[in-house]
Each structure stands twice: as structure tokens, then as C-alpha cells.
Scaffold this motif. Structure first.
Motif, PDB file in Angstrom:
ATOM      1  N   CYS A  63       0.829  -1.211   0.000  1.00 26.94           N
ATOM      2  CA  CYS A  63       0.000   0.000   0.000  1.00 26.94           C
ATOM      3  C   CYS A  63       0.862   1.260   0.000  1.00 26.94           C
ATOM      4  N   GLN A  64       1.996   1.221   0.717  1.00 18.84           N
ATOM      5  CA  GLN A  64       2.898   2.373   0.727  1.00 18.84           C
ATOM      6  C   GLN A  64       3.477   2.613  -0.654  1.00 18.84           C
ATOM      7  N   ASP A  65       3.820   1.530  -1.359  1.00 20.73           N
ATOM      8  CA  ASP A  65       4.346   1.656  -2.719  1.00 20.73           C
ATOM      9  C   ASP A  65       3.296   2.297  -3.631  1.00 20.73           C
ATOM     10  N   ALA A  66       2.057   1.854  -3.542  1.00 19.53           N
ATOM     11  CA  ALA A  66       0.981   2.432  -4.359  1.00 19.53           C
ATOM     12  C   ALA A  66       0.778   3.905  -4.013  1.00 19.53           C
ATOM     13  N   HIS A  67       0.838   4.232  -2.733  1.00 22.89           N
ATOM     14  CA  HIS A  67       0.679   5.619  -2.285  1.00 22.89           C
ATOM     15  C   HIS A  67       1.821   6.490  -2.825  1.00 22.89           C
ATOM     16  N   ASP A  68       3.044   5.980  -2.764  1.00 23.45           N
ATOM     17  CA  ASP A  68       4.204   6.732  -3.259  1.00 23.45           C
ATOM     18  C   ASP A  68       4.113   6.973  -4.765  1.00 23.45           C
ATOM     19  N   ARG A  69       3.608   5.996  -5.495  1.00 20.52           N
ATOM     20  CA  ARG A  69       3.459   6.158  -6.950  1.00 20.52           C
ATOM     21  C   ARG A  69       2.432   7.255  -7.265  1.00 20.52           C
ATOM     22  N   GLU A  70       1.353   7.314  -6.493  1.00 22.32           N
ATOM     23  CA  GLU A  70       0.350   8.366  -6.687  1.00 22.32           C
ATOM     24  C   GLU A  70       0.947   9.739  -6.396  1.00 22.32           C
ATOM     25  N   GLU A  71       1.722   9.842  -5.328  1.00 22.62           N
ATOM     26  CA  GLU A  71       2.343  11.110  -4.946  1.00 22.62           C
ATOM     27  C   GLU A  71       3.355  11.568  -5.991  1.00 22.62           C
ATOM     28  N   ALA A  72       4.078  10.624  -6.598  1.00 17.30           N
ATOM     29  CA  ALA A  72       5.089  10.980  -7.591  1.00 17.30           C
ATOM     30  C   ALA A  72       4.435  11.606  -8.821  1.00 17.30           C
ATOM     31  N   GLY A  73       3.229  11.190  -9.140  1.00 17.44           N
ATOM     32  CA  GLY A  73       2.530  11.750 -10.285  1.00 17.44           C
ATOM     33  C   GLY A  73       2.083  13.176 -10.060  1.00 17.44           C
TER      34      GLY A  73
END
Length: 88
Positions: A63-73
Motif C-alpha cells: 500500500c505504501q508503494d501504491a501511495h508513493d506512486r500516486e504522490e510521484a505523479g
């Protein structure tokens, strides 16, 4: 270096402001205190090693990885407004 209407050091001031903004944003996202035993999104168990390594952890690794990917966008903007950055 001639920069038109900008004063000497204006470019460096913009760079410094960008770095300060990034540091401020990163520090505001840091959590403190004990971490959760289960992910607040998917309810998966969070290993003790992760809770010790990341104070205040609230998400499992997936979930942290998915959250980080959203933030990077949702990246910042180019203060200088160069043509190359506007074409992307």
C-alpha cells in the motif's frame, strides 16, 4: 550573466526556494510515534521490523508503494517555465 529584468542571483534564489519547499513537504509527511500493527488500507499485518524501521508506519509495503506512486505523479511545477518542461 545577463538575465533581463531578473536581478543577480535570481536563478539561485529560485533553486533555493524549490529545495526549501521540497524539504518542508518531506518533513510534513514524516510520522512519529508507534506504528500500527495492521495496514489501515488493506488490514494486512505490518511486520515488527518495518514498525521499528519506520516510526509511525500506517501502511504495509504494498500500500505504501501504491501511495508513493500516486504522490510521484503529483509533482511540482517548474518555476523557471522552460519550454522543454512545458512540452512534456
Amino acid at each position: 550573466m545577463a538575465t533581463g529584468w531578473a536581478g543577480d542571483g535570481a536563478v539561485q534564489d529560485q533553486i533555493d526556494a524549490t529545495v526549501k519547499d521540497a524539504i518542508k513537504r518531506a518533513r510534513s509527511q514524516l510520522r512519529q510515534g508507534p506504528g500500527l500493527e495492521h495496514c489501515e488500507e488493506c488490514d494486512a499485518a505490518i511486520p515488527e521490523a518495518r514498525r521499528k524501521a519506520v516510526p509511525g508506519v500506517r501502511l504495509c509495503v504494498a500500500c505504501q508503494d501504491a501511495h508513493d506512486r500516486e504522490e510521484a505523479g503529483a509533482g511540482g511545477y517548474n518555476r523557471r517555465g522552460s519550454k522543454d518542461s512545458q512540452l512534456r
